[in-house]
Write a protein that holds these residues in place. Structure first.
Motif, PDB file in Angstrom:
ATOM      1  N   ALA A 102       0.852  -1.198   0.000  1.00 37.35           N
ATOM      2  CA  ALA A 102       0.000   0.000   0.000  1.00 37.35           C
ATOM      3  C   ALA A 102       0.882   1.241   0.000  1.00 37.35           C
ATOM      4  O   ALA A 102       0.872   2.030   0.950  1.00 37.35           O
ATOM      5  CB  ALA A 102      -0.938   0.002   1.201  1.00 37.35           C
ATOM      6  N   PRO A 103       1.688   1.434  -1.048  1.00 34.37           N
ATOM      7  CA  PRO A 103       2.625   2.562  -1.065  1.00 34.37           C
ATOM      8  C   PRO A 103       1.941   3.918  -0.976  1.00 34.37           C
ATOM      9  O   PRO A 103       2.541   4.891  -0.503  1.00 34.37           O
ATOM     10  CB  PRO A 103       3.363   2.390  -2.404  1.00 34.37           C
ATOM     11  CG  PRO A 103       2.451   1.540  -3.246  1.00 34.37           C
ATOM     12  CD  PRO A 103       1.760   0.627  -2.281  1.00 34.37           C
ATOM     13  N   GLY A 104       0.686   4.000  -1.406  1.00 37.13           N
ATOM     14  CA  GLY A 104      -0.029   5.268  -1.308  1.00 37.13           C
ATOM     15  C   GLY A 104      -0.262   5.714   0.124  1.00 37.13           C
ATOM     16  O   GLY A 104      -0.509   6.908   0.378  1.00 37.13           O
ATOM     17  N   PHE A 105      -0.180   4.794   1.092  1.00 36.71           N
ATOM     18  CA  PHE A 105      -0.394   5.147   2.492  1.00 36.71           C
ATOM     19  C   PHE A 105       0.724   6.027   3.046  1.00 36.71           C
ATOM     20  O   PHE A 105       0.547   6.686   4.073  1.00 36.71           O
ATOM     21  CB  PHE A 105      -0.500   3.882   3.352  1.00 36.71           C
ATOM     22  CG  PHE A 105      -1.841   3.190   3.254  1.00 36.71           C
ATOM     23  CD1 PHE A 105      -2.741   3.498   2.251  1.00 36.71           C
ATOM     24  CD2 PHE A 105      -2.195   2.212   4.180  1.00 36.71           C
ATOM     25  CE1 PHE A 105      -3.969   2.853   2.157  1.00 36.71           C
ATOM     26  CE2 PHE A 105      -3.425   1.567   4.099  1.00 36.71           C
ATOM     27  CZ  PHE A 105      -4.308   1.887   3.078  1.00 36.71           C
ATOM     28  N   ILE A 241      -2.956  -0.349  -6.128  1.00 39.56           N
ATOM     29  CA  ILE A 241      -3.374   0.795  -6.960  1.00 39.56           C
ATOM     30  C   ILE A 241      -4.400   1.649  -6.220  1.00 39.56           C
ATOM     31  O   ILE A 241      -4.351   2.884  -6.272  1.00 39.56           O
ATOM     32  CB  ILE A 241      -3.948   0.283  -8.292  1.00 39.56           C
ATOM     33  CG1 ILE A 241      -2.875  -0.488  -9.069  1.00 39.56           C
ATOM     34  CG2 ILE A 241      -4.484   1.441  -9.134  1.00 39.56           C
ATOM     35  CD1 ILE A 241      -3.391  -1.191 -10.306  1.00 39.56           C
ATOM     36  N   ALA A 242      -5.326   0.999  -5.498  1.00 43.91           N
ATOM     37  CA  ALA A 242      -6.367   1.742  -4.784  1.00 43.91           C
ATOM     38  C   ALA A 242      -5.798   2.624  -3.687  1.00 43.91           C
ATOM     39  O   ALA A 242      -6.410   3.628  -3.317  1.00 43.91           O
ATOM     40  CB  ALA A 242      -7.385   0.772  -4.181  1.00 43.91           C
ATOM     41  N   GLY A 248     -10.913   5.767   1.151  1.00 46.99           N
ATOM     42  CA  GLY A 248     -12.159   5.019   1.081  1.00 46.99           C
ATOM     43  C   GLY A 248     -12.169   3.992  -0.034  1.00 46.99           C
ATOM     44  O   GLY A 248     -12.952   3.039   0.002  1.00 46.99           O
ATOM     45  N   SER A 249     -11.275   4.140  -1.019  1.00 51.06           N
ATOM     46  CA  SER A 249     -11.273   3.231  -2.162  1.00 51.06           C
ATOM     47  C   SER A 249     -11.003   1.792  -1.733  1.00 51.06           C
ATOM     48  O   SER A 249     -11.651   0.849  -2.218  1.00 51.06           O
ATOM     49  CB  SER A 249     -10.240   3.667  -3.202  1.00 51.06           C
ATOM     50  OG  SER A 249     -10.572   4.918  -3.762  1.00 51.06           O
ATOM     51  N   VAL A 250     -10.028   1.613  -0.833  1.00 43.43           N
ATOM     52  CA  VAL A 250      -9.718   0.264  -0.348  1.00 43.43           C
ATOM     53  C   VAL A 250     -10.934  -0.334   0.349  1.00 43.43           C
ATOM     54  O   VAL A 250     -11.266  -1.502   0.165  1.00 43.43           O
ATOM     55  CB  VAL A 250      -8.499   0.294   0.592  1.00 43.43           C
ATOM     56  CG1 VAL A 250      -8.273  -1.082   1.225  1.00 43.43           C
ATOM     57  CG2 VAL A 250      -7.241   0.742  -0.153  1.00 43.43           C
ATOM     58  N   SER A 251     -11.612   0.476   1.155  1.00 47.61           N
ATOM     59  CA  SER A 251     -12.780  -0.007   1.891  1.00 47.61           C
ATOM     60  C   SER A 251     -13.947  -0.320   0.962  1.00 47.61           C
ATOM     61  O   SER A 251     -14.639  -1.320   1.142  1.00 47.61           O
ATOM     62  CB  SER A 251     -13.219   1.040   2.924  1.00 47.61           C
ATOM     63  OG  SER A 251     -12.188   1.281   3.863  1.00 47.61           O
TER      64      SER A 251
END
Length: 506
Positions: A102-105, A241-242, A248-251
């Protein structure tokens, strides 16, 4: 038992949605839980079970009780050692795992730190649940399917309790969910122990040494680490990617995936679990006709049960999400976003199911390499679909680009299933019995009738937002019952009978 587990899984997700919504806490938890769950599909009911159950069936058929116990002891000891090492690495390297998956985190320090803390608690779940799968594989081989199928109920009960009672007691409430996962893993393993003891098969762990059956299991398992988990790899890619999309996209992907997983788990995974020991026995006893007939029977059931489930999920996506999750912190916008991804996942439900049913046709014959090659192609296909679908949606400003991720995974499942089917037909392992064309026509006609009824009767999603939770539940129940009645009623009117679903020779 699987149905009970899935119902409680819904109760768990409703509880999560009401208490935590679809924000930072749930994004962090879903990533922290998905990583050990992904590895669980490798070391537990995925690659391990698909390698272990056929070999155990062979040892049971050709050896005595002493050989079976020795094999189980050595597999348990070797698996436990490997899992202990992997778990220790996972706990220490939790920040790296979050960065990879989850690199976007990393753009949100709070979400990243919470994900790391959760992963350090959830990673030991891998050790417990993999040993639980070992116990389940033994019980399934000896015809005890109920106990392993009931075990996931424990996870759902403990997670619900953690969300309701433990979360308010902690300074960081989200960590209660991670603690719940850890506790549930230990309890699930302990639950199976008495049943193994009654069979006199409770393992006494020993290292494998040069035991031939264990070595054969490991040889089968190593390539299956990839081949058996293609859908999980694709979903991890979706999560990666999400993590770059809006919060919220992951959820949203998780909640819609859970609804898609309901028919997949209740029917497809349960059916695949039941047929694998039988297929393994037919192969060991050199009964190719019975082997093919078993696959044919499973595929007929899948067509009749799963295709209407996919149509129903697509047509009722919004009402389902609104009825089950629109409470507390889970708002109208979340319903609309999750609806898009559920519709996209429903497209692939038949593909996911076919993979679950066709793959045992290879594993039972101890052919792991073919599903691996097919799996590589499916992963590449998912990447291509993401580039062709998701990227343009995001660049063009589509309001729900995460739905492109779900659609890409669905299409990749059909690529996977198609290649598996073609391989079984080409090799002569599977030969379709008569009556397929008429069965397909009947099922398509019944599904079309059901879809038309739902399209004109359900009404716009805004109408559902105006009702109370009880009102939504009542209307949803009415439409589900009506859909089932129309589908099976039309099937009966156009001549489908139970005998048309039987395997040849029954």
């Amino acid at each position: 038992m699987t149905l009970l587990s899935r119902v409680l899984g819904f109760a768990r997700d409703v509880t999560f949605a009401q208490i935590f919504g679809a924000g930072v806490v749930m994004d962090a938890f879903f990533v922290a839980f998905k990583i050990p769950n992904f590895m669980r599909r490798l070391f537990a009911e995925g690659a391990f079970s698909q390698a272990f159950v056929p070999v155990l069936g062979e040892v049971k058929a050709q050896g005595g009780e002493a050989e079976v116990r020795d094999f189980i002891n050595r597999v348990c000891g070797t698996l436990s050692l490997v899992l202990a090492i992997v778990t220790a690495i996972g706990i220490v390297a939790a920040p790296i795992f979050i960065y990879i998956f989850a690199p976007g985190f990393t753009d949100d320090p709070n979400r990243y730190a919470l994900s790391v803390a959760m992963l350090r608690l959830t990673f030991p779940y891998l050790l417990f649940i993999s040993l639980t799968a070992l116990a389940g594989g033994i019980l399934n081989t000896y015809g005890r399917f109920g106990v392993p199928a009931f075990t996931p109920v424990i996870l759902n009960i403990i997670l619900i309790a953690a969300a309701i009672w433990l979360a308010p007691l902690l300074p960081r409430p989200g960590l209660a969910l991670a603690w719940g996962v850890l506790i549930a893993g230990a309890v699930q393993l302990a639950f199976q122990v008495p049943f193994l003891w009654r069979l006199r098969l409770l393992p006494r762990p020993r290292l494998a040494g040069r035991h031939p059956a264990v070595r054969r299991t490991l040889r089968l398992m190593l390539p299956a680490l990839f081949g058996s988990s293609v859908s999980q790899i694709n979903m991890l890619a979706d999560t990666l990617i999400a993590s770059f999309l809006v919060t919220g996209s992951v959820s949203w992907l998780y909640y819609s995936d859970r609804l898609m997983e309901f028919p997949l788990g209740v029917f497809a995974i349960a059916l695949a679990t039941v047929i694998l020991p039988g297929l393994s026995a037919h192969h060991a006893e050199r009964k190719p006709e019975a082997f093919s007939a078993t696959l044919d029977w499973a595929l007929r059931l899948a067509l009749v049960v799963v295709l209407p489930a996919a149509v129903g999920l697509f047509m009722l996506a919004g009402p389902l999400i609104a009825t089950l999750f629109r409470y507390g912190e889970f708002g109208t916008h979340d319903v609309q976003m999750a609806q898009w991804s559920l519709m996209a996942y429903s497209v692939g439900l038949v593909g996911f199911t076919l993979v679950k049913i066709l793959a045992p046709g290879y594993y039972a014959r101890q052919d792991i390499r073919t599903p691996v090659r097919v799996g590589v192609i499916a992963v590449v296909a998912n990447i291509v679909f993401n580039a062709a679908i998701t990227a343009p949606l995001a660049l063009l400003g589509f309001r729900a680009p995460h739905a492109g991720l779900a659609l890409s995974t669905s299409l990749a499942a059909f690529v996977n299933a198609g290649l598996l089917y073609w391989g079984l037909r080409r090799s002569g392992v599977y030969r379709a019995a008569g009556g397929w064309l008429l069965l397909i026509i009947r099922v398509v006609v019944a599904n079309a009738a059901m879809a038309v009824m739902l399209a004109f009767g359900v009404g716009p999603l805004s109408l559902w937002f105006g009702w109370s939770g009880l009102g939504r539940a009542w209307h949803l129940a009415v439409w589900v019952v009506a859909a089932v009645a129309v589908y099976f009623g039309v099937l009966a009117l156009i001549g489908l009978r139970p005998r048309h679903l039987r395997a040849a020779g029954d």
